[in-house]
Write an enzyme that holds these catalytic residues in place. Structure first.
Site, PDB file in Angstrom:
ATOM      1  N   ASP A   1       0.873  -1.179   0.000  1.00 51.00           N
ATOM      2  CA  ASP A   1       0.000   0.000   0.000  1.00 51.00           C
ATOM      3  C   ASP A   1       0.909   1.227   0.000  1.00 51.00           C
ATOM      4  OD1 ASP A   1      -2.344   1.617   0.244  1.00 51.00           O
ATOM      5  OD2 ASP A   1      -2.018   1.780   2.395  1.00 51.00           O
ATOM      6  N   SER A   2       0.281   2.395  -0.142  1.00 47.47           N
ATOM      7  CA  SER A   2       1.056   3.637  -0.082  1.00 47.47           C
ATOM      8  C   SER A   2       1.578   3.902   1.333  1.00 47.47           C
ATOM      9  CB  SER A   2       0.159   4.803  -0.491  1.00 47.47           C
ATOM     10  OG  SER A   2      -0.923   4.897   0.423  1.00 47.47           O
TER      11      SER A   2
ATOM     12  N   GLU B   1      -2.601   8.829   8.577  1.00 46.48           N
ATOM     13  CA  GLU B   1      -1.132   8.715   8.594  1.00 46.48           C
ATOM     14  C   GLU B   1      -0.523   9.545   9.729  1.00 46.48           C
ATOM     15  OE1 GLU B   1       1.160   6.900   6.822  1.00 46.48           O
ATOM     16  OE2 GLU B   1      -0.355   5.841   5.661  1.00 46.48           O
TER      17      GLU B   1
ATOM     18  N   HIS C   1      -7.123   2.730   4.070  1.00 50.87           N
ATOM     19  CA  HIS C   1      -6.900   3.513   5.291  1.00 50.87           C
ATOM     20  C   HIS C   1      -8.212   3.700   6.077  1.00 50.87           C
ATOM     21  CE1 HIS C   1      -3.020   4.668   3.520  1.00 50.87           C
ATOM     22  NE2 HIS C   1      -2.707   5.288   4.643  1.00 50.87           N
TER      23      HIS C   1
END
Ligand code: DGL
Length: 225
Positions: free
Chosen positions: A17-18, A159, A195
């Site tokens: 994933d990012s 994040e 997310h």
């Protein structure tokens, strides 16, 4: 079982994933396939992907896959709605190992569980602009009414650690973003970015009674199958 099948079974599954969102998928994969070794790559140096161009997302995804291939894996889960929506076809053409994305499993589940035929999709801006979820829903169930909403602040909030169930900051943002979904009367909402399950409790509070589809859970079942 011959030697090469046994060897293949012993190889790990690569997941990427990012950033940390794909860990929501990893957790589910670990739960349904406890005997598998898993290697996770989160591209935290370049997160977010979901506000970038298609070309950039494809370039990043290609590099992520190459990194995982260097770890000698047997298959890959693109645990990222953004990559699944914009780069999956390209990756499947370029690499010969199986690559699973999160869109189809989530869409199948949403179409199966909605009672009123109104499905909401929330995801990153690039996923929403691709209409990947809405197009798949239209293929499976053309009569469904789909409401799509981009939620660009959700990934940076997560994040940066703003995902506590009692945190008023993401709740305020969620109230703003989810209003069109509430107004459309959707009874089912696809959390189209990996997310977003980290904000599940908040989303459930803002949209009481709406069934939330977690892409990580669905891709884990699909991988198991
Ligand atoms: N978890 C990624 C997704 O599912 C986040 C995208 C981003 O980095 O913006 O879309």
């Amino acid at each position: 079982m011959n030697d090469s099948t046994a060897e293949k079974r012993a190889l790990p599954i690569g997941i990427f994933d990012s950033g940390l969102g794909g860990l929501t998928a990893l957790k589910e994969i670990r739960r349904v396939l406890p005997g598998e070794d898993l290697i996770y790559f989160g591209d935290t140096g370049r997160v977010p992907y979901g506000t970038r161009s298609r070309q950039t997302i494809i370039r990043y995804a290609r590099q992520d896959v190459r990194f995982l291939l260097s770890q000698n894996i047997k298959c890959i889960v693109a645990a990222c709605g953004t990559v699944s929506a914009t780069a999956l076809e390209v990756l499947r053409e370029e690499f010969s190992l199986p690559i699973l994305g999160v869109i189809d499993p989530a869409v199948k589940k949403a179409v199966a569980v909605t009672k009123n035929g109104r499905v909401g999709v929330i995801a990153t801006p690039s996923t929403i602009h691709s209409h990947a979820y809405a197009d798949r829903i239209a293929l499976l169930a053309p009569a469904m009414q789909v409401t799509e909403c981009a939620c660009p602040l959700f990934v940076p909030l997560v994040e940066n650690g703003f995902f506590g169930a009692d945190d008023p900051v993401p709740e305020l943002v969620a109230q703003r973003y989810l209003e069109p979904i509430r107004q459309a009367g959707a009874d089912t909402l696809i959390l189209g970015c990996t997310h977003y399950p980290l904000l599940k409790e908040i989303i459930a509070r803002v949209l009481p009674g709406v069934q939330l589809i977690d892409t990580g859970v669905e891709v884990a079942h699909s991988l198991q199958a």
